[in-house]
Design a protein around this motif. Structure first.
Motif, mmCIF file in Angstrom:
data_model
loop_
_atom_site.group_PDB
_atom_site.id
_atom_site.type_symbol
_atom_site.label_atom_id
_atom_site.label_comp_id
_atom_site.label_asym_id
_atom_site.label_seq_id
_atom_site.Cartn_x
_atom_site.Cartn_y
_atom_site.Cartn_z
ATOM 1 N N GLY A 133 0.980 -1.213 -0.017
ATOM 2 C CA GLY A 133 0.010 0.076 -0.099
ATOM 3 C C GLY A 133 0.838 1.093 -0.181
ATOM 4 N N ALA A 134 2.002 1.219 0.613
ATOM 5 C CA ALA A 134 2.771 2.526 0.613
ATOM 6 C C ALA A 134 3.491 2.535 -0.674
ATOM 7 N N ALA A 135 3.692 1.747 -1.177
ATOM 8 C CA ALA A 135 4.328 2.060 -2.653
ATOM 9 C C ALA A 135 3.354 2.388 -3.356
ATOM 10 N N CYS A 136 2.151 1.754 -3.282
ATOM 11 C CA CYS A 136 0.692 2.317 -4.218
ATOM 12 C C CYS A 136 0.663 3.724 -4.143
ATOM 13 N N GLY A 137 0.892 4.209 -2.738
ATOM 14 C CA GLY A 137 0.416 5.744 -2.641
ATOM 15 C C GLY A 137 1.660 6.588 -2.771
ATOM 16 N N ALA A 138 3.084 6.105 -3.178
ATOM 17 C CA ALA A 138 4.078 6.918 -3.210
ATOM 18 C C ALA A 138 3.810 7.973 -4.463
ATOM 19 N N PRO A 139 4.501 9.050 -4.457
ATOM 20 C CA PRO A 139 4.264 10.112 -5.392
ATOM 21 C C PRO A 139 4.829 9.930 -6.718
ATOM 22 N N ALA A 140 6.013 9.145 -6.584
ATOM 23 C CA ALA A 140 6.506 8.682 -7.726
ATOM 24 C C ALA A 140 6.739 7.238 -7.978
ATOM 25 N N PRO A 141 6.518 6.626 -9.027
ATOM 26 C CA PRO A 141 6.691 5.180 -9.109
ATOM 27 C C PRO A 141 8.006 4.513 -8.628
#
Length: 294
Positions: free
Chosen positions: A59-67
């Motif tokens: 989930g944290a990676a999904c919500g990160a501003p940059a991929p």
């Protein structure tokens, strides 16, 4: 340009050709041994809807501003890994509802072909497999993914002689006798789920292979579709007969005589069979060879 870095990208590996099977020992001089032809995988025009969407490690990676390096965006005919578009060269059907996606990438100025295998895992996760192993990704866009699935939905209907599907304005009949792989792909598309597989060796008609989905079990014998049984409410015939239907509603649309059996009050109509419970609701429904003793 060098963009094969870490995470999912690091899993890319060359697609080698499978070695030909060695000829049998002691071939006769009069009968030359020819290499066995490998089965040709079925090709697809687009990546199936169940894989389309945005995926990442958590989930944290999904919500990160940059991929990050594990970000994967799957479109009908393209992949995007991290922040790079990866051209798709081919899509073929693999085992158990998976697909193989061949892509072209540039590594150190050398154009190389790679292959990904995409398969749905537990909890709706995506397993992406390469030569270095599998990476498990979670869907980042569940609402968008659900909308895409709804737009491409295949409606599944029960029938006395098999199954019927409706997609948009077109319909299709999957009659008993249809090859198992075709039926599995269609039902998987309609239910957006991967079945549990099992075998029942104690059926009077001989061993049956079973694919169990949330609302239906499909039966196969010697690689052919031979029967189905409904599991819970949701699927009906074109006339609306399904689990939970009232006896009066059933008898209003089909002629279905009732008899007392070891299963209870059973009815039949052509190839369709079912059982009423104490409240005259349909509690079981099947057709064809479904290993149901009467």
């Amino acid at each position: 340009m060098r963009w094969w870095t870490t995470g999912v990208v690091a899993m890319l590996a060359g697609c080698g050709q499978a070695d030909e099977a060695p000829p049998p020992a002691n071939p006769t001089r009069d009968e030359p041994v020819l290499p066995m032809a490998s089965p040709t995988p079925e090709t697809l025009v687009t990546i199936p809807t169940r894989f389309v969407g945005t995926w990442d490690s958590d989930g944290a990676a999904c919500g990160a501003p940059a991929p990050g390096p594990n970000r994967l965006v799957v479109a009908a005919g393209a992949l995007r890994i991290a922040d790079r578009d990866v051209p798709v060269r081919g899509i073929t059907v693999a085992d158990a509802g998976a697909v193989d996606v061949d892509v072209i990438g540039d590594r150190g100025g050398i154009t190389e072909q790679r292959r990904y295998r995409l398969a749905l895992g537990s909890g709706g996760s995506l397993e992406m497999t390469g030569v270095d192993g599998a990476v498990r990704l979670l869907r980042c866009d569940a609402p968008a993914g659900a909308e895409a699935a709804a737009r491409n939905a295949v409606a599944l209907n029960l029938a006395p002689d098999g199954l019927q599907t409706v997609a948009g304005a077109s319909s299709r009949t999957l009659a008993f006798g249809t090859p198992a792989d075709i039926v599995l792909r269609v039902v998987e598309a309609a239910t957006q789920t991967i079945p549990q597989r099992s075998t029942n060796a104690d059926c009077g008609e001989g061993p049956l292979d079973i694919a169990t989905y949330p609302r239906i079990a499909i039966y196969f014998q010697q690689g052919r579709f031979v029967g189905w049984s409904a599991r819970g409410r949701g699927l009906t015939t074109m006339a609306g007969v399904g689990i939970g239907s009232k006896r009066a509603a059933v008898e209003a649309v089909i002629e279905a005589p009732v008899e007392d059996t070891s299963l209870g009050r059973a009815f039949t109509s052509g190839g369709l069979s079912g059982v009423y419970d104490a409240r005259d609701n349909v509690s079981a429904l099947w057709a064809g060879s479904a290993c149901i003793a009467r």
